[in-house]
Design a protein around this motif. Structure first.
Motif, PDB file in Angstrom:
ATOM      1  N   THR A 184       1.041  -1.178   0.132  1.00 28.92           N
ATOM      2  CA  THR A 184      -0.115   0.236  -0.083  1.00 28.92           C
ATOM      3  C   THR A 184       0.888   1.217   0.000  1.00 28.92           C
ATOM      4  OG1 THR A 184      -0.075  -0.235   2.208  1.00 28.92           O
ATOM      5  CG2 THR A 184      -1.485  -1.943   1.483  1.00 28.92           C
ATOM      6  N   LEU A 185       0.283   2.085   0.302  1.00 28.69           N
ATOM      7  CA  LEU A 185       0.499   3.445  -0.647  1.00 28.69           C
ATOM      8  C   LEU A 185       1.470   3.907   0.637  1.00 28.69           C
ATOM      9  CD1 LEU A 185       1.701   6.614  -1.561  1.00 28.69           C
ATOM     10  CD2 LEU A 185      -0.032   7.000  -0.924  1.00 28.69           C
ATOM     11  N   ALA A 186       0.887   3.412   2.037  1.00 30.25           N
ATOM     12  CA  ALA A 186       1.560   3.817   3.818  1.00 30.25           C
ATOM     13  C   ALA A 186       2.520   2.862   3.820  1.00 30.25           C
ATOM     14  CB  ALA A 186      -0.199   2.933   4.683  1.00 30.25           C
ATOM     15  N   ASP A 187       2.274   1.967   3.019  1.00 35.51           N
ATOM     16  CA  ASP A 187       4.014   0.614   2.966  1.00 35.51           C
ATOM     17  C   ASP A 187       4.900   1.475   2.629  1.00 35.51           C
ATOM     18  OD1 ASP A 187       2.414  -1.818   4.720  1.00 35.51           O
ATOM     19  OD2 ASP A 187       2.327  -2.091   2.634  1.00 35.51           O
ATOM     20  N   VAL A 188       5.046   2.304   1.681  1.00 35.59           N
ATOM     21  CA  VAL A 188       6.036   3.074   0.593  1.00 35.59           C
ATOM     22  C   VAL A 188       6.582   4.054   1.830  1.00 35.59           C
ATOM     23  CG1 VAL A 188       6.421   4.428  -1.280  1.00 35.59           C
ATOM     24  CG2 VAL A 188       5.133   2.156  -1.271  1.00 35.59           C
ATOM     25  N   ALA A 189       5.358   5.014   2.052  1.00 40.25           N
ATOM     26  CA  ALA A 189       5.784   5.875   2.895  1.00 40.25           C
ATOM     27  C   ALA A 189       6.072   5.678   4.223  1.00 40.25           C
ATOM     28  CB  ALA A 189       4.173   6.824   3.230  1.00 40.25           C
ATOM     29  N   ARG A 190       6.175   4.153   4.775  1.00 37.10           N
ATOM     30  CA  ARG A 190       7.045   3.933   6.319  1.00 37.10           C
ATOM     31  C   ARG A 190       8.158   3.696   5.693  1.00 37.10           C
ATOM     32  NH1 ARG A 190       4.105  -0.066   7.148  1.00 37.10           N
ATOM     33  NH2 ARG A 190       2.274   1.229   8.235  1.00 37.10           N
ATOM     34  N   ALA A 191       8.351   3.377   4.659  1.00 37.51           N
ATOM     35  CA  ALA A 191       9.991   2.655   3.621  1.00 37.51           C
ATOM     36  C   ALA A 191      10.589   4.104   3.517  1.00 37.51           C
ATOM     37  CB  ALA A 191       9.460   1.632   2.743  1.00 37.51           C
ATOM     38  N   LYS A 206      14.321   9.238  -2.705  1.00 37.35           N
ATOM     39  CA  LYS A 206      13.312   7.762  -1.593  1.00 37.35           C
ATOM     40  C   LYS A 206      11.845   7.763  -1.339  1.00 37.35           C
ATOM     41  CE  LYS A 206      14.493  10.123   2.786  1.00 37.35           C
ATOM     42  NZ  LYS A 206      14.045  10.488   4.463  1.00 37.35           N
ATOM     43  N   VAL A 207      11.113   8.322  -1.586  1.00 35.76           N
ATOM     44  CA  VAL A 207       9.580   7.600  -1.952  1.00 35.76           C
ATOM     45  C   VAL A 207       9.958   7.058  -3.105  1.00 35.76           C
ATOM     46  CG1 VAL A 207       7.679   8.079  -2.806  1.00 35.76           C
ATOM     47  CG2 VAL A 207       8.665   9.464  -0.507  1.00 35.76           C
ATOM     48  N   ARG A 208      10.723   7.367  -4.443  1.00 38.87           N
ATOM     49  CA  ARG A 208      10.571   6.223  -5.721  1.00 38.87           C
ATOM     50  C   ARG A 208      11.344   5.007  -5.725  1.00 38.87           C
ATOM     51  NH1 ARG A 208      10.837  11.735  -8.383  1.00 38.87           N
ATOM     52  NH2 ARG A 208       8.882  12.689  -9.305  1.00 38.87           N
ATOM     53  N   ALA A 209      12.212   5.692  -4.638  1.00 35.11           N
ATOM     54  CA  ALA A 209      13.214   4.334  -4.576  1.00 35.11           C
ATOM     55  C   ALA A 209      12.054   3.374  -3.739  1.00 35.11           C
ATOM     56  CB  ALA A 209      14.627   5.055  -3.424  1.00 35.11           C
ATOM     57  N   SER A 249       4.837  19.843  -7.439  1.00 37.22           N
ATOM     58  CA  SER A 249       4.612  20.548  -6.543  1.00 37.22           C
ATOM     59  C   SER A 249       5.352  20.298  -4.698  1.00 37.22           C
ATOM     60  CB  SER A 249       3.054  19.638  -5.614  1.00 37.22           C
ATOM     61  OG  SER A 249       2.353  20.553  -4.532  1.00 37.22           O
ATOM     62  N   ARG A 250       5.345  21.894  -4.462  1.00 36.17           N
ATOM     63  CA  ARG A 250       6.626  21.761  -3.506  1.00 36.17           C
ATOM     64  C   ARG A 250       6.324  21.357  -2.483  1.00 36.17           C
ATOM     65  NH1 ARG A 250       6.851  28.654  -2.709  1.00 36.17           N
ATOM     66  NH2 ARG A 250       7.898  29.132  -4.755  1.00 36.17           N
ATOM     67  N   SER A 251       5.137  20.930  -1.898  1.00 36.92           N
ATOM     68  CA  SER A 251       4.045  19.832  -1.319  1.00 36.92           C
ATOM     69  C   SER A 251       4.924  18.538  -1.205  1.00 36.92           C
ATOM     70  CB  SER A 251       2.396  19.442  -0.841  1.00 36.92           C
ATOM     71  OG  SER A 251       2.649  21.108  -0.739  1.00 36.92           O
ATOM     72  N   ALA A 252       5.242  17.718  -2.457  1.00 43.87           N
ATOM     73  CA  ALA A 252       5.942  16.444  -2.462  1.00 43.87           C
ATOM     74  C   ALA A 252       7.645  16.633  -1.287  1.00 43.87           C
ATOM     75  CB  ALA A 252       6.532  16.393  -4.106  1.00 43.87           C
ATOM     76  N   GLY A 253       8.273  17.608  -1.354  1.00 47.58           N
ATOM     77  CA  GLY A 253       9.250  17.999  -0.183  1.00 47.58           C
ATOM     78  C   GLY A 253      10.725  17.767  -1.080  1.00 47.58           C
ATOM     79  N   SER A 254      11.993  17.590  -1.103  1.00 49.30           N
ATOM     80  CA  SER A 254      13.351  17.927  -1.790  1.00 49.30           C
ATOM     81  C   SER A 254      13.038  17.060  -2.979  1.00 49.30           C
ATOM     82  CB  SER A 254      13.920  18.082  -0.897  1.00 49.30           C
ATOM     83  OG  SER A 254      14.500  16.758  -0.319  1.00 49.30           O
ATOM     84  N   LEU A 285       2.038  10.284   4.908  1.00 51.15           N
ATOM     85  CA  LEU A 285       1.497   9.362   3.867  1.00 51.15           C
ATOM     86  C   LEU A 285       0.872  11.116   2.512  1.00 51.15           C
ATOM     87  CD1 LEU A 285      -0.493   6.864   2.648  1.00 51.15           C
ATOM     88  CD2 LEU A 285      -2.135   7.478   4.256  1.00 51.15           C
ATOM     89  N   ALA A 286       1.341  12.343   3.184  1.00 49.08           N
ATOM     90  CA  ALA A 286       0.951  12.125   2.066  1.00 49.08           C
ATOM     91  C   ALA A 286       1.908  13.036   1.705  1.00 49.08           C
ATOM     92  CB  ALA A 286       0.490  14.574   3.333  1.00 49.08           C
ATOM     93  N   THR A 287       2.926  13.688   2.328  1.00 47.17           N
ATOM     94  CA  THR A 287       4.236  13.837   1.448  1.00 47.17           C
ATOM     95  C   THR A 287       4.177  12.238   0.183  1.00 47.17           C
ATOM     96  OG1 THR A 287       5.305  14.868   2.474  1.00 47.17           O
ATOM     97  CG2 THR A 287       6.906  13.499   0.997  1.00 47.17           C
ATOM     98  N   ALA A 288       4.531  11.285   0.530  1.00 51.30           N
ATOM     99  CA  ALA A 288       4.428  10.352  -1.018  1.00 51.30           C
ATOM    100  C   ALA A 288       2.981  10.218  -2.010  1.00 51.30           C
ATOM    101  CB  ALA A 288       4.086   8.687   0.326  1.00 51.30           C
ATOM    102  N   SER A 289       2.575  10.077  -1.525  1.00 52.90           N
ATOM    103  CA  SER A 289       0.626  10.601  -1.929  1.00 52.90           C
ATOM    104  C   SER A 289       1.492  11.322  -3.157  1.00 52.90           C
ATOM    105  CB  SER A 289      -0.334  10.778  -1.800  1.00 52.90           C
ATOM    106  OG  SER A 289      -1.547  11.275  -2.187  1.00 52.90           O
ATOM    107  N   PHE A 290       2.079  12.370  -2.839  1.00 55.63           N
ATOM    108  CA  PHE A 290       2.084  13.758  -4.128  1.00 55.63           C
ATOM    109  C   PHE A 290       3.078  13.191  -4.866  1.00 55.63           C
ATOM    110  CE2 PHE A 290      -0.145  17.176  -1.311  1.00 55.63           C
ATOM    111  CZ  PHE A 290      -0.336  17.737  -2.129  1.00 55.63           C
ATOM    112  N   VAL A 291       4.749  12.638  -4.280  1.00 53.01           N
ATOM    113  CA  VAL A 291       5.211  12.279  -5.431  1.00 53.01           C
ATOM    114  C   VAL A 291       4.691  11.333  -6.159  1.00 53.01           C
ATOM    115  CG1 VAL A 291       7.451  10.509  -5.323  1.00 53.01           C
ATOM    116  CG2 VAL A 291       7.380  12.583  -3.618  1.00 53.01           C
ATOM    117  N   LEU A 292       3.619  10.000  -5.632  1.00 57.44           N
ATOM    118  CA  LEU A 292       4.021   8.922  -6.987  1.00 57.44           C
ATOM    119  C   LEU A 292       2.185   9.317  -7.788  1.00 57.44           C
ATOM    120  CD1 LEU A 292       4.544   6.214  -4.148  1.00 57.44           C
ATOM    121  CD2 LEU A 292       5.913   7.311  -6.145  1.00 57.44           C
ATOM    122  N   SER A 293       1.539  10.384  -7.190  1.00 58.83           N
ATOM    123  CA  SER A 293       0.814  10.537  -7.930  1.00 58.83           C
ATOM    124  C   SER A 293       0.800  11.549  -9.066  1.00 58.83           C
ATOM    125  CB  SER A 293      -0.642  11.207  -7.682  1.00 58.83           C
ATOM    126  OG  SER A 293      -0.332  12.611  -6.331  1.00 58.83           O
TER     127      SER A 293
END
Length: 357
Positions: A22-29, A58-61, A47-52, A34-42
């Protein structure tokens, strides 16, 4: 860097008994919210909300190592984003649209965006019921209530609209203004300077009010002919069925008949390509026996017997693709922008040289 025994990696952070990642698994890893992982993978990675950049990597990896597959339907319901770009081209016969779609596809894939082509004029109905990140609509000026339909789409859907129109101003959507009207006048003047008779090869529009003669491109041609005092201008318009193959057959009959033209302005690029093949089959010398040019860019890959002269926009495919993909990737709070494309002449082997227009 190779992992050590103390660096188990993202996969080890997910319970082994769980089947679907799940997306939560990716965020935890990845160690993010969860919001940051959602921004990156959606598809909102810009967007700035996706972080640096490091956070996005890290999220994509983590997603890649865990084998995370996003649920596009759920994503669209939650964010209004469908993970794709719609190209409302109206036809598959024009190589211009095919070339543009190929460029958009190549530019969109790195953003995890697929590309879908609509090959009819039912773009309004489709986009009102679909979820897309962005859509290019090309037939606005030629459809009843086209501008109003674009405004309704922009107000009622989450799709980032790029409107190809010479009639509209940007609102909460982008507008690409690229009209060939002045180019058609210049094309007529160019060919008329050394030919007694210049004709227009145009497709039939049986469903359009007024037919081919009412189309803005045809009207521009008729105005140019009248400005040169060339009599019954409507008789200079040679109308053939739509489509590359039908244009070739009709063009071959025209070039082999008693009223063979000496100079032709082609309504579109695909018609110019078909006429070039027909001229070769008819045994005509180009440009000695027949001069012709296209109104619209012609991809080099579609030209069979040397480059065709045309009026078009410099680097049009890359420029349009950048606008469309940018609208898909970053739509948050964006106002509409106006992009004006100027037309110029690109000489090929199908016209004779001239000192001016």
């Amino acid at each position: 860097m190779p992992r050590t025994d103390h660096d188990p990696g993202p996969a080890a952070l997910v319970p082994a008994h769980r089947g679907t990642v799940t997306l939560a698994d990716v965020a935890r890893a990845a160690g993010v919210s969860l919001a940051t992982a959602s921004f990156v993978l959606s598809g909102r990675g810009a967007s700035r909300s996706a972080g640096s950049a490091a956070t996005k990597d890290k999220v994509r990896a983590a997603a890649s190592e865990l084998g995370y597959v996003p649920n596009r339907h759920a994503q669209a319901m939650r964010t209004g984003r469908g993970g794709g770009i719609v190209m409302a081209l109206g036809t598959l016969d024009d190589p211009w649209g095919v070339q543009l779609t190929a460029k958009v596809r190549d530019d969109a894939l790195p953003h995890d965006l697929s590309t879908l082509v609509l090959a009819d004029d039912r773009w309004f109905d489709y986009l009102m019921g679909a979820s897309a990140d962005a859509a290019l609509v090309t037939s606005i000026d030629f459809v009843d209530e086209g501008p109003e339909q674009v405004r309704r789409l922009a107000a009622s859907t989450h799709t980032g609209i790029v409107a190809f129109s010479a009639m509209m101003a940007p609102e909460n959507f982008d507008v690409v203004s690229s009209t060939p009207i002045s180019a058609i006048h210049r094309a007529y003047t160019r060919l008329r300077a050394r030919n007694e008779r210049v004709q227009l090869l145009a497709p039939e529009f049986p469903q359009r009010t007024g037919g081919t003669l009412a189309h803005p491109r045809t009207r521009a041609f008729l105005d140019a002919a009248r400005e040169h005092g060339d009599g019954s201008a409507e008789q200079l318009v040679h109308i053939v069925p739509q489509g590359s193959h039908d244009t070739f057959l009709a063009g071959l009959e025209w070039l082999s008949g008693p009223d063979r033209p000496e100079a032709v302005i082609c309504f579109t690029g695909y018609q110019a390509v078909a006429l070039q093949v027909a001229a070769e089959r008819a045994g005509l010398r180009i440009p000695e026996d027949l001069e012709f040019l296209s109104i619209g860019d012609i991809p080099a890959s579609t030209e069979f017997f040397g480059p065709i002269s045309y009026y078009g926009v410099d680097d049009v495919f890359a420029r349009l693709s950048a606008i469309i993909v940018d609208r898909a990737v970053d739509r948050e709070g964006r106002p509409g922008s106006l992009h004006t494309f100027d037309w110029e002449f690109f000489p090929g082997t199908t016209t004779r040289e001239t000192d001016g227009e």
